[in-house]
Design a protein around this motif. Structure first.
Motif, PDB file in Angstrom:
ATOM      1  N   MET A 103      38.741 -46.151  40.540  1.00 16.49           N
ATOM      2  CA  MET A 103      38.663 -46.760  41.867  1.00 16.49           C
ATOM      3  C   MET A 103      37.246 -46.680  42.417  1.00 16.49           C
ATOM      4  O   MET A 103      36.748 -47.623  43.028  1.00 16.49           O
ATOM      5  N   TYR A 133      40.899 -52.931  44.480  1.00 19.79           N
ATOM      6  CA  TYR A 133      42.213 -52.341  44.194  1.00 19.79           C
ATOM      7  C   TYR A 133      43.173 -52.515  45.361  1.00 19.79           C
ATOM      8  O   TYR A 133      44.298 -52.042  45.327  1.00 19.79           O
ATOM      9  N   ARG A 185      35.865 -44.271  49.216  1.00 26.18           N
ATOM     10  CA  ARG A 185      36.977 -45.205  49.032  1.00 26.18           C
ATOM     11  C   ARG A 185      37.634 -45.446  50.380  1.00 26.18           C
ATOM     12  O   ARG A 185      38.066 -44.532  51.053  1.00 26.18           O
ATOM     13  N   GLU A 205      45.237 -42.606  49.274  1.00 26.20           N
ATOM     14  CA  GLU A 205      45.341 -43.707  48.311  1.00 26.20           C
ATOM     15  C   GLU A 205      46.752 -44.272  48.240  1.00 26.20           C
ATOM     16  O   GLU A 205      46.947 -45.414  47.841  1.00 26.20           O
ATOM     17  N   GLN A 251      49.598 -48.808  44.881  1.00 28.25           N
ATOM     18  CA  GLN A 251      49.065 -48.458  43.564  1.00 28.25           C
ATOM     19  C   GLN A 251      50.162 -48.297  42.514  1.00 28.25           C
ATOM     20  O   GLN A 251      51.263 -47.869  42.816  1.00 28.25           O
TER      21      GLN A 251
END
Ligand SMILES: [Zn+2]
Length: 476
Positions: free
Chosen positions: A99, A112, A138, A280, A341
């Protein structure tokens, strides 16, 4: 045409999510928010997961360049991933490194995510960043759909802790770009539980809030629960006598560290419960139940399986673990528009048990809860960062020598503290360096560290791989 497919798969995913949104607003029972989702058979759970997966995979394929590219590299098409078994057999885990590389190649958001600038403009909610990330942070832009889905998931978890309408909660957190405090406050509002915002206050001010306003639930990191209790004692108040019945923690291993847990529970005369997740993957995931937090018997956390698929893999080759084998956590997040994800390596060590729980829930249990992550993140008081972040701070200051050392220790109050030791180069003014380095660290990793300036030649020279970290924290 491509845009049509992107929109159609997004719509189909959302419709599937809505189809399984049982008991969205209020708990269906006193003990369990949604028995249909939390107490159904393992087969039914698997069926819910796979119906959501069937909608999620094409949605990702049509809306995320990162995922599309991965399908192409693996020679797969969306219909190749219909079941959890397909995922495990055909889809290698996604790592943070992958990522991060994606973000570096396509700053600032990476590919992503399924959130485009258009989606953000039309339906954006909040932007979060992973705590203490390296060079390319991120970033996750979550949507209004995410707000609804997360709020509901977190409210169900907090209901499982035992938080009820009659409680008052003190939230010891500021409102930075970290998802946890926000999700907690949205869930509390959804549950109609009153709460006191404790952001922007020092520990003495928070201690006085506890003593004056008698919150029944304290929400903070485990380190902070210890620290606040010590500060209360210093002010002449007994934390155990304040009426706090639940200490709700997140951000650091907690229930998995029995001595810390015992100390917190005894200082506050309260039961400790924990919340586990990562930015995430929609920030929710693991949650305590009354059985897994009993003082007698094994400690564990449930993992929310109607909204996510949880598994563990071996640390060396990321192959699925066998039954009762300890491994690293991997999540497939079915429950997010902003960050959906497939097999993301969260990386905490635990052992999963799909056996029934006495509380009635069938969601898999992480036995022993969580004790730590495999990678090299440093975690100080719930703030996570890499040694490289400190290195950058050191290197940004003129007049500092090449060597440095990060020393982690536990102070008398049970709180983690960090000292960064550097050497001055000739003629540099030590007091100015201390101030500058402390400020740099605070800015970069949002933590207060003590800087120590030594005369040149004091620290060991690096010969091959530097050992920068000395962890002398008490293993309580
Ligand atoms: Zn349970």
């Amino acid at each position: 045409m491509k845009t049509d497919r992107a929109a159609a798969t997004r719509r189909a995913w959302l419709e599937t999510m809505e189809r399984f949104r049982f008991d969205p607003d209020v708990p269906a029972s006193e003990a369990i928010w949604s028995p249909r989702l939390e107490c159904c058979s393992r087969d039914e759970l698997r069926s819910i997961q796979e119906q959501k997966l069937a909608a999620l995979v094409p949605f990702l394929y049509e809306n995320s360049t990162f995922y599309r590219r991965r399908f192409e590299l693996l020679g797969l098409i969306p219909t190749d991933l219909r079941t959890v078994a397909d995922l495990q057999r055909r889809w290698p885990v996604v790592t943070k490194d992958e990522m991060t590389q994606d973000v570096s190649a396509a700053p600032p958001y990476g590919t992503y995510t399924t959130v485009t600038n258009e989606v953000w403009r039309d339906n954006g909610w909040m932007m979060f960043t992973t705590s203490g990330s390296t060079g390319a942070p991120r970033i996750f832009r979550y949507t209004q759909n995410d707000r609804r889905l997360f709020t509901w998931a977190a409210a169900r978890a907090m209901h499982a802790f035992g938080i009820r309408r009659t409680d008052t909660l003190l939230l010891c957190s500021g409102f930075g770009p970290h998802v946890f405090a926000w999700i907690a406050q949205h869930a509390l509002t959804h549950m109609r539980v009153a709460w006191i915002p404790g952001g922007g206050l020092d520990a003495s001010a928070r201690a006085i809030l506890v003593q004056r306003h008698r919150p029944t639930v304290l929400c903070c990191t485990p380190s902070y629960a210890l620290h606040l209790a010590r500060v209360m004692q210093d002010l002449g108040f007994d934390p155990a006598a304040q009426g706090v019945r639940l200490v709700f923690v997140a951000g650091e291993p907690a229930l998995g560290v029995p001595q810390t847990r015992a100390r917190i529970e005894s200082l506050w005369n309260a039961r400790m419960v924990e919340f586990y997740g990562c930015t995430e993957a929609a920030a929710h995931g693991g949650y305590s139940c009354p059985v897994g937090t009993r003082s007698e018997g094994p400690v564990f956390a449930h993992l929310s399986e109607d909204s996510q698929i949880w598994e563990t893999v071996r640390p060396d080759d990321y192959a699925p673990t066998g039954p009762d084998e300890r491994g690293l956590t991997v999540v497939t997040n079915l429950n997010s528009e902003g960050s959906p994800q497939l097999r993301f390596l969260v990386g905490d060590y635990t052992t999963l048990d799909a056996g029934a729980c006495e509380c009635g829930r069938t969601h898999v249990r992480a036995m022993g809860s969580f004790v730590g992550r495999a990678d090299d993140l440093i975690n100080v008081r719930g703030v996570k960062f890499f040694p490289a972040d400190i290195e950058r701070a050191v290197r940004s200051i003129p007049g500092v020598g090449d060597e440095y050392e990060i020393v982690l220790a536990t102070d008398d109050g049970g709180m983690d503290v960090m000292t960064v030791r550097i050497e001055h180069s000739e003629h540099a003014h030590a007091a100015a360096l201390i101030e500058r380095l402390q400020a740099e660290i605070r800015t970069r990793v949002e933590i207060r560290a003590t800087a120590e300036v030594l005369v040149p030649g004091t620290l060991p020279r690096t010969e091959f791989k530097a050992r920068r970290i000395r962890d002398a924290r008490r293993k309580t």
